[in-house]
Design a protein around this motif. Structure first.
Motif, PDB file in Angstrom:
ATOM      1  N   PRO A 245       0.793  -1.247   0.000  1.00  0.00           N
ATOM      2  CA  PRO A 245       0.000   0.000   0.000  1.00  0.00           C
ATOM      3  C   PRO A 245       0.819   1.288   0.000  1.00  0.00           C
ATOM      4  O   PRO A 245       0.570   2.194  -0.799  1.00  0.00           O
ATOM      5  N   ARG A 246       1.790   1.381   0.874  1.00  0.00           N
ATOM      6  CA  ARG A 246       2.566   2.619   0.978  1.00  0.00           C
ATOM      7  C   ARG A 246       3.354   2.884  -0.308  1.00  0.00           C
ATOM      8  O   ARG A 246       3.484   4.031  -0.746  1.00  0.00           O
ATOM      9  N   ILE A 247       3.883   1.833  -0.917  1.00  0.00           N
ATOM     10  CA  ILE A 247       4.706   1.974  -2.109  1.00  0.00           C
ATOM     11  C   ILE A 247       3.872   2.460  -3.289  1.00  0.00           C
ATOM     12  O   ILE A 247       4.318   3.295  -4.087  1.00  0.00           O
ATOM     13  N   ARG A 248       2.659   1.961  -3.432  1.00  0.00           N
ATOM     14  CA  ARG A 248       1.780   2.433  -4.503  1.00  0.00           C
ATOM     15  C   ARG A 248       1.486   3.919  -4.334  1.00  0.00           C
ATOM     16  O   ARG A 248       1.399   4.661  -5.323  1.00  0.00           O
ATOM     17  N   GLY A 249       1.361   4.352  -3.081  1.00  0.00           N
ATOM     18  CA  GLY A 249       1.124   5.774  -2.822  1.00  0.00           C
ATOM     19  C   GLY A 249       2.294   6.640  -3.250  1.00  0.00           C
ATOM     20  O   GLY A 249       2.107   7.728  -3.807  1.00  0.00           O
ATOM     21  N   TYR A 250       3.523   6.177  -3.010  1.00  0.00           N
ATOM     22  CA  TYR A 250       4.692   6.921  -3.467  1.00  0.00           C
ATOM     23  C   TYR A 250       4.627   7.144  -4.976  1.00  0.00           C
ATOM     24  O   TYR A 250       4.817   8.267  -5.468  1.00  0.00           O
ATOM     25  N   ALA A 251       4.389   6.063  -5.718  1.00  0.00           N
ATOM     26  CA  ALA A 251       4.382   6.147  -7.180  1.00  0.00           C
ATOM     27  C   ALA A 251       3.292   7.084  -7.674  1.00  0.00           C
ATOM     28  O   ALA A 251       3.523   7.898  -8.577  1.00  0.00           O
ATOM     29  N   ARG A 252       2.120   6.980  -7.089  1.00  0.00           N
ATOM     30  CA  ARG A 252       1.001   7.820  -7.529  1.00  0.00           C
ATOM     31  C   ARG A 252       1.304   9.301  -7.322  1.00  0.00           C
ATOM     32  O   ARG A 252       1.075  10.123  -8.211  1.00  0.00           O
ATOM     33  N   ARG A 253       1.836   9.634  -6.149  1.00  0.00           N
ATOM     34  CA  ARG A 253       2.118  11.053  -5.868  1.00  0.00           C
ATOM     35  C   ARG A 253       3.225  11.595  -6.777  1.00  0.00           C
ATOM     36  O   ARG A 253       3.146  12.735  -7.242  1.00  0.00           O
ATOM     37  N   ILE A 254       4.255  10.802  -7.031  1.00  0.00           N
ATOM     38  CA  ILE A 254       5.351  11.269  -7.890  1.00  0.00           C
ATOM     39  C   ILE A 254       4.862  11.469  -9.322  1.00  0.00           C
ATOM     40  O   ILE A 254       5.186  12.473  -9.969  1.00  0.00           O
ATOM     41  N   LEU A 255       4.076  10.535  -9.821  1.00  0.00           N
ATOM     42  CA  LEU A 255       3.531  10.676 -11.182  1.00  0.00           C
ATOM     43  C   LEU A 255       2.702  11.937 -11.311  1.00  0.00           C
ATOM     44  O   LEU A 255       2.796  12.665 -12.307  1.00  0.00           O
ATOM     45  N   GLU A 256       1.879  12.210 -10.305  1.00  0.00           N
ATOM     46  CA  GLU A 256       1.044  13.414 -10.340  1.00  0.00           C
ATOM     47  C   GLU A 256       1.902  14.671 -10.362  1.00  0.00           C
ATOM     48  O   GLU A 256       1.632  15.613 -11.115  1.00  0.00           O
ATOM     49  N   GLU A 257       2.952  14.693  -9.554  1.00  0.00           N
ATOM     50  CA  GLU A 257       3.803  15.885  -9.480  1.00  0.00           C
ATOM     51  C   GLU A 257       4.613  16.067 -10.763  1.00  0.00           C
ATOM     52  O   GLU A 257       4.774  17.200 -11.251  1.00  0.00           O
ATOM     53  N   LEU A 258       5.117  14.978 -11.316  1.00  0.00           N
ATOM     54  CA  LEU A 258       5.844  15.079 -12.586  1.00  0.00           C
ATOM     55  C   LEU A 258       4.925  15.581 -13.693  1.00  0.00           C
ATOM     56  O   LEU A 258       5.308  16.444 -14.490  1.00  0.00           O
ATOM     57  N   SER A 259       3.712  15.065 -13.733  1.00  0.00           N
ATOM     58  CA  SER A 259       2.742  15.496 -14.750  1.00  0.00           C
ATOM     59  C   SER A 259       2.420  16.977 -14.613  1.00  0.00           C
ATOM     60  O   SER A 259       2.338  17.700 -15.619  1.00  0.00           O
ATOM     61  N   MET A 260       2.260  17.450 -13.399  1.00  0.00           N
ATOM     62  CA  MET A 260       1.984  18.872 -13.156  1.00  0.00           C
ATOM     63  C   MET A 260       3.114  19.751 -13.664  1.00  0.00           C
ATOM     64  O   MET A 260       2.898  20.904 -14.031  1.00  0.00           O
TER      65      MET A 260
END
Length: 364
Positions: A245-260
């Motif tokens: 669970p925690r690892i999936r959260g890391y990936a999701r947040r980084i992808l969102e920030e890179l996309s922004m």
């Protein structure tokens, strides 16, 4: 002796610490170490900064001789009375495992309101990944993860062990720590060569939370070269559907920030816990899909990524001072070390500015 048959003389990660980090990734509220007060002190401090409460039974010489069952029961009951934890992990140490402490039986007799996951591990395993596997086995028994996820996790941990034995810290008896090549000169070479060749290939192959800082270097290189006449191809092990669970959260947040910030990922090579396998996948994808890779920069855990033979430069960025020599031997040059990476990503929830990223911005 490591599994490679090489007697490693320099310090390496502990199986107890690996168990603790795995419990964190399973989103436990707290961890109780059944051992001496100083056991894995640094790991405990890091995990507390990351939001996990860590306790110790503080075993003494008396307990080494007569057993620590009463002490374990007393501490567990006190934690249960004073806190409102949903799930706590109890982790064995060298002391409690050598005397054969039956932690499962003690916990069964404690009559606790909180749920407990018991990991019987110690620091004497040749590979630290054994501690992570034991934590995952305990999680499977408790029903916290499926059999399918357990087998997936075990596969990637065994792959990580092979990488370390073949290409990493366990491949040589003793490796002198190194600060790596000069960061300013490395940044100049990347930018100069990428502008000259018109091609830049970025491979993010980071381990778990360390992606927060290595993603900054990826972002800095996009800022420096993405708007020029340079074709930038980006591969990253940021699949948000893979991992605990925690690892999936890391990936999701980084992808969102890179996309922004306007960064597009051309290919997802795997999850943040799959660095041993995603590195191979990234290499194969670039080899098969990118005609001219130009300058190749591998960020995070470069050891599983074979240097591209047709690249103008193969550059590795790691956080391990003892990874420099093995990476040079593989063919990476220069090799950059982001020395304080681990301490800077504790407890964060977004991309962290890195020293090398700031140097790239300054040079550009």
């Amino acid at each position: 002796m490591s599994g490679s048959g090489c007697e490693v003389l320099h310090p390496r990660p502990s199986a107890i610490a690996a168990s603790m980090y795995t419990l964190r990734d399973l989103d436990v509220d707290a961890i109780l170490l059944h051992g001496p007060a100083g056991c894995n002190f640094r790991t405990s401090r890091i995990l507390e900064e990351d939001g996990v409460r860590v306790f110790t039974t503080s075993m003494t010489e008396y307990d080494f001789i007569f057993g620590g069952r009463d002490r374990l029961l007393r501490v567990l009951k006190r934690i249960d009375e004073e806190f409102s934890f949903r799930l706590i992990g109890v982790v064995g140490t060298c002391a409690s495992m050598i005397i054969g402490e039956d932690m499962e039986a003690a916990i069964a007799d404690a009559g606790l309101d909180m749920d407990v996951i018991v990991v019987e591990t110690h620091g004497g395993y040749a590979e630290n990944t054994t501690g992570a596997i034991k934590a995952l086995e305990a999680a499977r028994r408790k029903g916290l993860i499926s059999e399918k996820e357990f087998l997936r996790q075990k596969k990637i941990l065994l792959a990580a062990t092979r990488v370390e034995e073949d290409k990493g810290m366990a491949s040589v008896e003793y490796i002198t720590p190194s600060r790596g090549d000069d960061k300013l000169e490395a940044a100049r070479r990347i930018i100069s060569e990428a502008r000259s060749r018109g091609r830049l290939t970025l491979i993010l192959n980071a381990k778990k939370e360390l992606a927060y800082i290595f993603s900054d270097m990826l972002l800095a290189l996009h800022e420096a070269l993405g708007g020029e006449d340079v074709t930038v191809t980006t591969v990253a092990n940021l699949d948000p559907g893979l991992g605990l669970p925690r690892i999936r959260g890391y990936a999701r947040r980084i992808l969102e920030e890179l996309s922004m910030n306007g960064v597009r990922i051309d290919h997802l090579s795997g999850g943040l816990d799959e660095y041993a396998l995603s590195g191979e996948a990234a290499y194969r994808w670039v080899r098969d899909e990118v005609d001219e890779p130009g300058v190749v920069v591998v960020l995070g855990n470069p050891n599983p990524v074979t240097p591209l033979p047709d690249a103008a430069l193969n550059i590795a960025v790691t956080n391990g001072p003892r990874e420099v020599m093995p990476l040079k031997k593989m063919g990476y040059d220069p090799v950059v070390v982001e020395l304080d990476a681990h301490s800077l990503v504790v407890g964060v929830s977004g991309i962290v500015r890195s020293e090398f990223g700031e140097i790239i911005r300054r040079v550009a």
